[in-house]
Design a protein around this motif. Structure first.
Motif, mmCIF file in Angstrom:
data_model
loop_
_atom_site.group_PDB
_atom_site.id
_atom_site.type_symbol
_atom_site.label_atom_id
_atom_site.label_comp_id
_atom_site.label_asym_id
_atom_site.label_seq_id
_atom_site.Cartn_x
_atom_site.Cartn_y
_atom_site.Cartn_z
ATOM 1 N N GLU A 1 3.992 1.939 -19.118
ATOM 2 C CA GLU A 1 4.497 1.105 -18.028
ATOM 3 C C GLU A 1 3.623 1.240 -16.785
ATOM 4 O O GLU A 1 3.366 0.258 -16.073
ATOM 5 C CB GLU A 1 5.942 1.497 -17.704
ATOM 6 N N ALA A 2 3.139 2.455 -16.521
ATOM 7 C CA ALA A 2 2.272 2.659 -15.357
ATOM 8 C C ALA A 2 0.943 1.927 -15.530
ATOM 9 O O ALA A 2 0.380 1.399 -14.557
ATOM 10 C CB ALA A 2 2.037 4.150 -15.141
ATOM 11 N N ARG A 3 0.431 1.873 -16.747
ATOM 12 C CA ARG A 3 -0.814 1.131 -16.983
ATOM 13 C C ARG A 3 -0.625 -0.365 -16.730
ATOM 14 O O ARG A 3 -1.516 -1.031 -16.188
ATOM 15 C CB ARG A 3 -1.289 1.372 -18.416
ATOM 16 N N LYS A 4 0.526 -0.898 -17.113
ATOM 17 C CA LYS A 4 0.785 -2.318 -16.866
ATOM 18 C C LYS A 4 0.853 -2.605 -15.370
ATOM 19 O O LYS A 4 0.313 -3.611 -14.889
ATOM 20 C CB LYS A 4 2.092 -2.723 -17.545
ATOM 21 N N ILE A 5 1.506 -1.721 -14.622
ATOM 22 C CA ILE A 5 1.614 -1.933 -13.171
ATOM 23 C C ILE A 5 0.245 -1.819 -12.512
ATOM 24 O O ILE A 5 -0.100 -2.596 -11.604
ATOM 25 C CB ILE A 5 2.608 -0.920 -12.570
ATOM 26 N N ALA A 6 -0.586 -0.863 -12.961
ATOM 27 C CA ALA A 6 -1.925 -0.701 -12.381
ATOM 28 C C ALA A 6 -2.814 -1.898 -12.689
ATOM 29 O O ALA A 6 -3.594 -2.348 -11.835
ATOM 30 C CB ALA A 6 -2.560 0.580 -12.903
ATOM 31 N N SER A 7 -2.703 -2.449 -13.892
ATOM 32 C CA SER A 7 -3.504 -3.633 -14.226
ATOM 33 C C SER A 7 -3.022 -4.861 -13.470
ATOM 34 O O SER A 7 -3.820 -5.742 -13.119
ATOM 35 C CB SER A 7 -3.447 -3.883 -15.733
ATOM 36 N N ALA A 8 -1.712 -4.937 -13.185
ATOM 37 C CA ALA A 8 -1.203 -6.065 -12.399
ATOM 38 C C ALA A 8 -1.700 -6.006 -10.963
ATOM 39 O O ALA A 8 -1.919 -7.050 -10.326
ATOM 40 C CB ALA A 8 0.323 -6.071 -12.434
ATOM 41 N N LEU A 9 -1.918 -4.797 -10.447
ATOM 42 C CA LEU A 9 -2.450 -4.640 -9.091
ATOM 43 C C LEU A 9 -3.973 -4.693 -9.050
ATOM 44 O O LEU A 9 -4.553 -4.543 -7.961
ATOM 45 C CB LEU A 9 -1.969 -3.311 -8.497
#
Length: 520
Positions: free
Chosen positions: A141-149
């Motif tokens: 989930e943290a990887r998805k949020i980092a890629s969205a930013l």
């Protein structure tokens, strides 16, 4: 065997049952063998109160046993953290822990270290295991949020605290990353305290672990903690090809093992002359190509335009190379480099190769099967079979001249009777033998095709077979088509000649009557 199940209330490990000296390496990464466990302390000296506690992967820290708990290697304990409590596993105790403190944390003071609260009970371990199960899902989930930013970073690992109140995110990045918005989003998503730690590529490989190209577990995840810089000069000293794919490890950097034997190579290369020195001979100039450090050899090659270019690579000992360099400095040139080659005697094996098991081509001709030759078909036999076939009437039989239709009579072997006494065997002249054994006569009218044996009274006279008459031209040509048509077919029944099939009634134009209408 897991670390959670190694210790019990009595302080004796349950998994490996080696009394706190686990040397299998299966309990944790970076294991330590306690080689001082069986040595008793001097009288009046208390046990060292600092212990080494291991957490997830390769993270370790030192804690003080203020309550004098009976702890052994593998026991799960609850320790103090910056905020809340954490759960870890004891890895080093006793005097070996004192040596580890001097080596890794020489400035550590015992009263400044965090304390060990108690041994972990069932509730603490269940909460710890539940927090560890959330780590993979949290990392994705943290990887998805980092890629969205659109942050240029890679989150490689997540570690939860034992009480589940804090999570530490380990990431790698080539540039400086502003992750303030990322921390806000992660805290809102998971409802806990977030801590970000940047690590290098080598530390990432040490935390994740893996198998190296040598087939063993990575050195950085088993025993190596001091990461030194590795350069390509280490590969040049060891005469290795500068291939990035072979020299790089799983972290993408140069392998740490290139530094393990570097000092030995540097010490051995001091006896070798410099590689840029060229040897002058009467056949031309030779330059250095490669070096074998273990055998003490240096290979030289002549220039392409010199007379010795056809000699190829010339291996020379170090002493010979120094002699040639000394001659060149004195203004002398040897005739050829081959004069300085030292031939080493080849040691023959003590055993004898009786069976041939050492031959490289011993299996080449073993499995080859000999091809059986097919018997050649006689054309005359095939022609004779076609001629005797009654179904084949279109072609006349082929006459064979010079062949015997009947098999020749078998001749009995002639046996001489042994001579009795001084009697001599009568000699028969050639004319008489011809008269007694006349040749078989040939039948008249058959030429050489048939042979009649007059000596056999029981043999029947073979009559020649009559030749089949050729068909008339009308039967073969077009004029006999009518006769062939009138010939009855034996497979069909007899039918009258003038019978005609009855015509079928034509009911197509007849209208079908309706259900209420009567037929007329």
């Amino acid at each position: 065997m897991g670390c959670q199940s190694c210790g019990n209330s009595n302080g004796v490990p349950r998994g490996c049952k080696s009394n706190g000296t686990c040397s299998s390496g299966g309990c944790s990464k970076l294991p330590v063998f306690n080689w001082l466990a069986d040595i008793e302390l001097p009288n009046g000296q208390s046990t060292y109160d600092i212990l080494e506690i291991r957490f997830k992967n390769s993270r370790k820290s030192f804690f003080r046993n203020a309550n004098n708990l009976s702890l052994q290697v593998g026991d799960a304990v609850v320790v103090e953290a910056e905020q809340g409590t954490d759960v870890g596993v004891v890895s080093v105790v006793g005097e070996l822990a004192r040596i580890q403190v001097r080596k890794k944390a020489p400035n550590l003071k015992s009263h400044e270290a965090h304390k060990i609260i108690r041994k972990a009970n069932t509730t603490d371990i269940e909460k710890w295991v539940a927090s560890r199960e959330k780590e993979d899902e949290t990392m994705f989930e943290a990887r998805k949020i980092a890629s969205a930013l659109a942050l240029k970073m890679k989150i490689s690992d997540v570690e939860y605290q034992g009480d589940g109140s804090k999570a530490t995110f380990y990431y790698t990045a080539d540039e400086r990353v502003d992750f303030r918005q990322l921390i806000r989003d992660l805290a809102e998503q998971f409802s806990l305290k977030i801590e970000m730690k940047q690590i290098g590529a080598r530390q990432e490989a040490a935390r994740l672990g893996g198998i190296g190209s040598c087939g063993r577990e990575l050195c950085c995840s088993t025993w190596l903690t001091d990461f030194r810089s590795v350069s390509t000069a280490s590969a040049r000293y060891q005469q290795l090809s500068l291939n990035q794919q072979k020299l790089a490890g799983q972290c993408g950097k140069l392998k740490c093992c290139l530094n393990f034997e570097l000092d030995t190579y540097v010490e051995a290369l001091k006896a070798f002359p410099r590689n840029d020195i060229k040897l002058q001979t009467k056949k031309g100039r030779a330059f250095h190509v490669k070096t074998d450090v273990f055998r003490g050899l240096m290979w030289y090659l002549y220039d392409a335009n010199s007379e010795g270019a056809s000699n190829g690579f010339v291996p020379l000992k170090i002493e010979r190379v120094h002699e040639i360099i000394a001659l060149n400095k004195a203004g002398e040139q040897p005739n050829d480099l081959k004069d300085f080659i030292v031939l080493e005697p080849v040691k023959e094996p003590d055993y004898t190769n009786v069976v041939g098991q050492d031959s490289l081509n011993r299996f080449e001709h073993v499995f080859k099967r000999k091809k059986k030759k097919k018997p050649s078909k006689n054309k005359n036999n095939a022609a004779r079979a076609n001629a005797n076939n009654p179904n084949n009437k279109s072609k006349p039989p082929i006459e064979t001249k010079g062949e015997n239709t009947n098999p020749p009579a078998k001749k009995k072997p002639f046996k001489r009777k042994p001579a009795q006494g001084n009697q001599k065997s009568p000699q028969v002249s050639n004319d008489k033998s011809r008269h007694n054994n006349p040749k078989p006569r040939q039948a008249e009218g058959e030429g050489k095709a048939k042979v009649v044996n007059n000596n056999n009274p029981n043999a029947k006279s073979a009559k020649p077979k009559p030749r089949p008459r050729p068909k008339s031209k009308q039967a073969v040509g077009e004029g006999n088509t009518k006769a062939a048509a009138d010939k009855p077919n034996p497979n069909q029944g007899t039918k009258p000649a003038n019978t005609k099939p009855k015509p079928r009634p034509n009911n197509r134009n007849k209208r079908k009557p309706k259900p209420n209408e009567k037929e007329s």
